[in-house]
Scaffold this motif. Sequence first.
Motif, PDB file in Angstrom:
ATOM      1  N   ARG B 156       0.847  -1.196   0.000  1.00  0.00           N
ATOM      2  CA  ARG B 156       0.000   0.000   0.000  1.00  0.00           C
ATOM      3  C   ARG B 156       0.888   1.253   0.000  1.00  0.00           C
ATOM      4  NH1 ARG B 156      -2.918  -3.775   2.252  1.00  0.00           N
ATOM      5  NH2 ARG B 156      -5.165  -3.811   1.947  1.00  0.00           N
ATOM      6  N   ALA B 185      -6.393  -1.670  -3.624  1.00  0.00           N
ATOM      7  CA  ALA B 185      -5.860  -0.935  -2.470  1.00  0.00           C
ATOM      8  C   ALA B 185      -5.024   0.249  -2.941  1.00  0.00           C
ATOM      9  CB  ALA B 185      -5.005  -1.875  -1.615  1.00  0.00           C
ATOM     10  N   TYR B 186      -4.634   1.101  -2.009  1.00  0.00           N
ATOM     11  CA  TYR B 186      -3.688   2.172  -2.327  1.00  0.00           C
ATOM     12  C   TYR B 186      -2.363   1.547  -2.756  1.00  0.00           C
ATOM     13  CZ  TYR B 186      -6.746   5.672  -0.121  1.00  0.00           C
ATOM     14  OH  TYR B 186      -7.776   6.488   0.192  1.00  0.00           O
ATOM     15  N   TYR B 215     -13.799   0.781  -1.121  1.00  0.00           N
ATOM     16  CA  TYR B 215     -12.746   0.761  -0.115  1.00  0.00           C
ATOM     17  C   TYR B 215     -11.422   0.568  -0.817  1.00  0.00           C
ATOM     18  CZ  TYR B 215     -10.091   0.115   4.059  1.00  0.00           C
ATOM     19  OH  TYR B 215      -9.182   0.292   5.059  1.00  0.00           O
ATOM     20  N   PRO B 216     -10.435   1.387  -0.583  1.00  0.00           N
ATOM     21  CA  PRO B 216     -10.476   2.573   0.288  1.00  0.00           C
ATOM     22  C   PRO B 216     -11.309   3.696  -0.342  1.00  0.00           C
ATOM     23  CG  PRO B 216      -8.397   2.470  -0.881  1.00  0.00           C
ATOM     24  CD  PRO B 216      -9.113   1.199  -1.205  1.00  0.00           C
ATOM     25  N   ARG B 217     -11.813   4.563   0.537  1.00  0.00           N
ATOM     26  CA  ARG B 217     -12.675   5.667   0.088  1.00  0.00           C
ATOM     27  C   ARG B 217     -12.011   6.475  -1.020  1.00  0.00           C
ATOM     28  NH1 ARG B 217     -17.716   4.640   0.651  1.00  0.00           N
ATOM     29  NH2 ARG B 217     -18.034   3.580   2.622  1.00  0.00           N
ATOM     30  N   HIS B 219     -10.372   5.642  -3.345  1.00  0.00           N
ATOM     31  CA  HIS B 219     -10.395   4.970  -4.648  1.00  0.00           C
ATOM     32  C   HIS B 219     -11.806   4.850  -5.215  1.00  0.00           C
ATOM     33  CE1 HIS B 219      -6.172   2.924  -4.796  1.00  0.00           C
ATOM     34  NE2 HIS B 219      -6.138   4.224  -4.998  1.00  0.00           N
ATOM     35  N   THR B 220     -12.726   5.664  -4.675  1.00  0.00           N
ATOM     36  CA  THR B 220     -14.111   5.614  -5.156  1.00  0.00           C
ATOM     37  C   THR B 220     -14.174   5.848  -6.664  1.00  0.00           C
ATOM     38  OG1 THR B 220     -14.818   6.483  -3.018  1.00  0.00           O
ATOM     39  CG2 THR B 220     -16.427   6.570  -4.832  1.00  0.00           C
ATOM     40  N   HIS B 241     -18.972  -4.645   4.461  1.00  0.00           N
ATOM     41  CA  HIS B 241     -17.729  -3.905   4.684  1.00  0.00           C
ATOM     42  C   HIS B 241     -16.537  -4.848   4.830  1.00  0.00           C
ATOM     43  CE1 HIS B 241     -17.638  -5.141   8.912  1.00  0.00           C
ATOM     44  NE2 HIS B 241     -18.948  -5.180   8.763  1.00  0.00           N
TER      45      HIS B 241
END
Lengths: 412, 412
Positions: B156, B185-186, B215-217, B219-220, B241
């Motif tokens: 990440r 993910a990031y 998720y993660p926010r 990356h909406t 979630h």
Amino acid sequence: MEPGYAPHTTAASHTAGRATARPCSTPGGAARETQRTARAALTRILEPGDETAGRWVREMGPVALWRALSDEDATPPRGASPAKTEGLRLRAARARPAADLAAVTALGGRFICPGDDEWPGQLDDLGDARPLGLWVRGTANLRLWALRSVAVVGARACTDYGAHLATTLSAGLADRGWTVVSGAAYGVDGAAHRGALAADGATIAVMASGVDYAYPRGHTELLGRIAEQGLVVAELPPGDHPTRSRFIQRNRVIAALTRGTVVVEAELRSGSLVTARRARSLGRFTMGMPGPVTSSLSAGVHQLLRDEATVVTDADEVIELVGSIGDLAPGRRGPTLTRDLLDPVATRVLEALPAQGSTDVGRLAEEAGTPREVTQGKLFELLSLGFVQRCGGHWELARRAEAADGSRRGGA
Amino acid sequence: MEPGYAPHTTAASHTAGRATARPCSTPGGAARETQRTARAALTRILEPGDETAGRWVREMGPVALWRALSDEDATPPRGASPAKTEGLRLRAARARPAADLAAVTALGGRFICPGDDEWPGQLDDLGDARPLGLWVRGTANLRLWALRSVAVVGARACTDYGAHLATTLSAGLADRGWTVVSGAAYGVDGAAHRGALAADGATIAVMASGVDYAYPRGHTELLGRIAEQGLVVAELPPGDHPTRSRFIQRNRVIAALTRGTVVVEAELRSGSLVTARRARSLGRFTMGMPGPVTSSLSAGVHQLLRDEATVVTDADEVIELVGSIGDLAPGRRGPTLTRDLLDPVATRVLEALPAQGSTDVGRLAEEAGTPREVTQGKLFELLSLGFVQRCGGHWELARRAEAADGSRRGGA
């Protein structure tokens, strides 16, 4: 005095340098010296790694081969073309082995041959490409040092990253009592030697020229330090210069001498990869230190890693791999020799070690009354023999060695 | 219309969401829908990767299991502790599968189950840990896309180097017609998806939450783009979630779905290494992109490379490895399907391709009269089936495909 350290200028019958070698049947030490002189002469005549010539040596013996090449009326070696014979005879006419042997002695060195106690037997794996002999500068025992040795090679034009890796890795290997072997070139090679020297470690430079021919010139001082603190080794006789093919052939000696080769930085199609592949073909370990895939200087290493080599990132990982051959690691199971068989200097150094705890080279040298470099060299030999161990630059009696020695003394 | 694309809200008997499922013996499509609804309900009740529950599904079937967990008077599944049964029943009471199926349909998605034409059969390698079903957003056919897919995973908190590698590698894979699978993910995951998207490629995000739970926010927006141009896939039903264990279990789906996993940057003990090791244990290829040994973010990769993975430095090397399984690479030996069996949209896209030379997605979409994203998705499906090939972002008829097709037409 250890075998192989004797000055060889006493081979008096050859001072003229022209081949008048007696046949191999001459008994005892004289025959040995005759053979040694013939081999010394052949290092001036034959190119390193010439397998045809290696076959001649194997079939005829060095003395007869030297005679066949020196005497224009003699039968040429089997299968030698007239052109090749002529070329070799031109070289033979200029060979002065006694002068070369005197020259290396003057440098504090020696010429060691297959069969000598100091000969590293692993070089025999090269078959007919085995060196005819090795010209050596430095006080340490080549065979003992090479028993626990690793080659660290790589790009001449390495990056700061590569130089950093080579230095750190070699210092780490040296700290753990391993000898660092390299080719004394600019870049990774130089950094490898320097890393070992800086850690008061054992290092061997294998040259593509004579041991007194500093190449590259910019490494004259470094080579001087290696000759003092370590060993400088060459197949070529004193004064001989490097050529492209000699660099390539030199790599096979590095590969064969060591238990494994680590490539630190290398471009695609680099000489270091040749060394590593040669090591592989000889059953040695090949290892590579990875780098950024965006660096062309790591591309060769990554190619090697894809093909046949193991990723290593530090000295511990290297030793984990190369140290796993039980029968080559006397340090792991105690001494392979009784104390009685050690030479007097080694015995003095061993006896100077405290029964408990560790000490440094300076104190040991003082205690044993031996020069620092000699003490250092003997310590690495004792380490190879399993008597001592190295711990963060300090030296102590090997625990298993003590036990083995104790049981030998106290037991049957 | 392709199987698996049908809206599933017609499973009318379950709109109340409470288990009143009919037994598996119900004939035909209705039984299938009953099973689908039961599986959808179970994704709300059971945790991903629960092998005990997977055994219940295998032994009892999803419908009977759902009934056993929904009806307090029913016999609990074999070997279920009272505590576990109680927990699962609490969840079962809240399961609303019809609502979930309606929700995914409203997102333009679907719920696909083992046995469906779109089910990626390689997930069966997970045994009792096989997903109960997969919630999917996006228009492409998951099975066809996953046939030629590679996972690209990593840290990440990656470095610029890692992000650069992930982007470049994924763009290269996409350019060559391979689907890039990652976890959204990031860091490396995001860079991998972005690289594929930027190359107009195929990419699949496997979530540890519901397909609509970004998720993660941060990356909406990225997830929105993936749902449009690629596929977003989850074991968990809409709205659910992520948890720590769900991230770990998600990794097994990434590992099983793809032919191999490439780890780009990873610290020691990172989740990406878990994915890679899972891939390895499933007989998939594990690969690592090396980096500086001085970087802690490459330490995990290097450890993996030492243990069991292959060094890769670009997309070609990845494809050389994963593309070597002949029976999984239809593109290498022409179409595995006749044109007659293609769905109408795929047929239109295929027919829009020029007989000679290549063209881009925009023109093809225009020519075929299909939206750009749909055209893109169909092209990657056609590629998996061996009809077309991708060349530097352009598309053309596969040469072998043409030959195969021609011989089929002209021959016996």
